[in-house]
Design a protein around this motif. Structure first.
Motif, PDB file in Angstrom:
ATOM      1  N   THR A 140       0.838  -1.199   0.000  1.00 21.10           N
ATOM      2  CA  THR A 140       0.000   0.000   0.000  1.00 21.10           C
ATOM      3  C   THR A 140       0.871   1.245   0.000  1.00 21.10           C
ATOM      4  O   THR A 140       1.837   1.341   0.763  1.00 21.10           O
ATOM      5  CB  THR A 140      -0.933   0.027   1.228  1.00 21.10           C
ATOM      6  N   SER A 143      -4.098   5.518  -0.369  1.00 23.43           N
ATOM      7  CA  SER A 143      -5.349   4.876  -0.765  1.00 23.43           C
ATOM      8  C   SER A 143      -5.463   4.656  -2.274  1.00 23.43           C
ATOM      9  O   SER A 143      -6.276   3.855  -2.719  1.00 23.43           O
ATOM     10  CB  SER A 143      -6.533   5.720  -0.287  1.00 23.43           C
ATOM     11  N   LYS A 144      -4.633   5.345  -3.057  1.00 23.20           N
ATOM     12  CA  LYS A 144      -4.728   5.222  -4.512  1.00 23.20           C
ATOM     13  C   LYS A 144      -3.821   4.132  -5.079  1.00 23.20           C
ATOM     14  O   LYS A 144      -3.859   3.851  -6.276  1.00 23.20           O
ATOM     15  CB  LYS A 144      -4.411   6.559  -5.185  1.00 23.20           C
TER      16      LYS A 144
END
Length: 228
Positions: A140, A143-144
């Motif tokens: 990660t 969030s994108k």
């Protein structure tokens, strides 16, 4: 004082181990510091990899496949992560950063329980023993960017130690391969997560402001008549 409280807390990058059956997180690894740089590479999976070299020569590729793709691009990431126990004096660290290093190393190691199971099967004379399956690994970066990955490289450089020779500072070179629908079976949770990752790219691309042919010194007639 309230001025400092209003400053948003920075989001950390990290790795999440997910149960591929239930989709529940099994372990969350938050990187202590976000890497300063990311090295990313995308290799298109072209259907006509060996094309005509030009000038009417005899290329070995199928000219009808020149604009076709066999599947998603093969994407790799590479970055350096830092771990430093001296940056967290308020946290007791009797083992230095051994636990953090071991956690990352276990991402590329099967557990002793799984190895013992494989050894028992081998001892019983089992002809074919399936390779040990690891949890689904997600990388990660905000969030994108949430994507299923396989770790392809983990190189550790320990640079400082305490009096008991526990490492207290290290840099790690981590290489990742993004797993696509070409790598995972249909219906696998990782395949769905990859599709969500790709859909996010499509949304971001749609939000980009388009250019004008005039900026390239062209007009629509140049493109339409093939004079470029």
């Amino acid at each position: 004082m309230t001025r400092y409280l209003d400053i948003p807390k920075p989001i950390r990058s990290g790795i999440v181990l997910v149960d591929p059956e239930r989709g529940t997180p099994q372990r969350i690894i938050v990187l202590q510091f976000n890497p300063d740089t990311l090295e990313r590479s995308l290799a298109p999976q072209s259907a006509g990899d060996q094309a005509d070299s030009g000038g009417g020569g005899s290329g070995s590729g199928d000219k009808n496949e020149a604009l076709r793709l066999k599947g998603p691009a093969q994407e790799t990431w590479k970055f350096t992560a830092e771990i430093d126990a001296t940056d967290q004096f308020e946290v007791a660290a009797p083992d230095g950063i051994h636990p953090q290093l071991a956690t990352l190393e276990m991402l590329v190691q099967p557990t002793t329980a799984k190895l013992r199971d494989a050894m028992r099967l081998s001892k019983k004379g089992t002809i074919e023993i399936s390779p040990i399956e690891m949890p689904l690994t997600l990388f990660t970066w905000g969030s994108k960017r949430v994507m299923p990955v396989r770790i392809t490289e983990l190189s550790i450089n320990e640079s400082a130690f305490d009096v008991n020779l526990n490492p207290i500072r290290a840099s790690l070179s981590i290489g990742l391969k993004v797993l696509t629908v070409s790598d995972l079976p249909a219906g696998h949770r990782g395949a769905e997560l990859y599709l969500a990752h790709l859909a996010q790219k499509e949304r971001l691309a749609a939000a980009a402001r388009g250019g004008a042919l005039s900026a390239l010194g062209l007009n629509s007639g140049d493109i339409g008549l093939g004079r470029v």
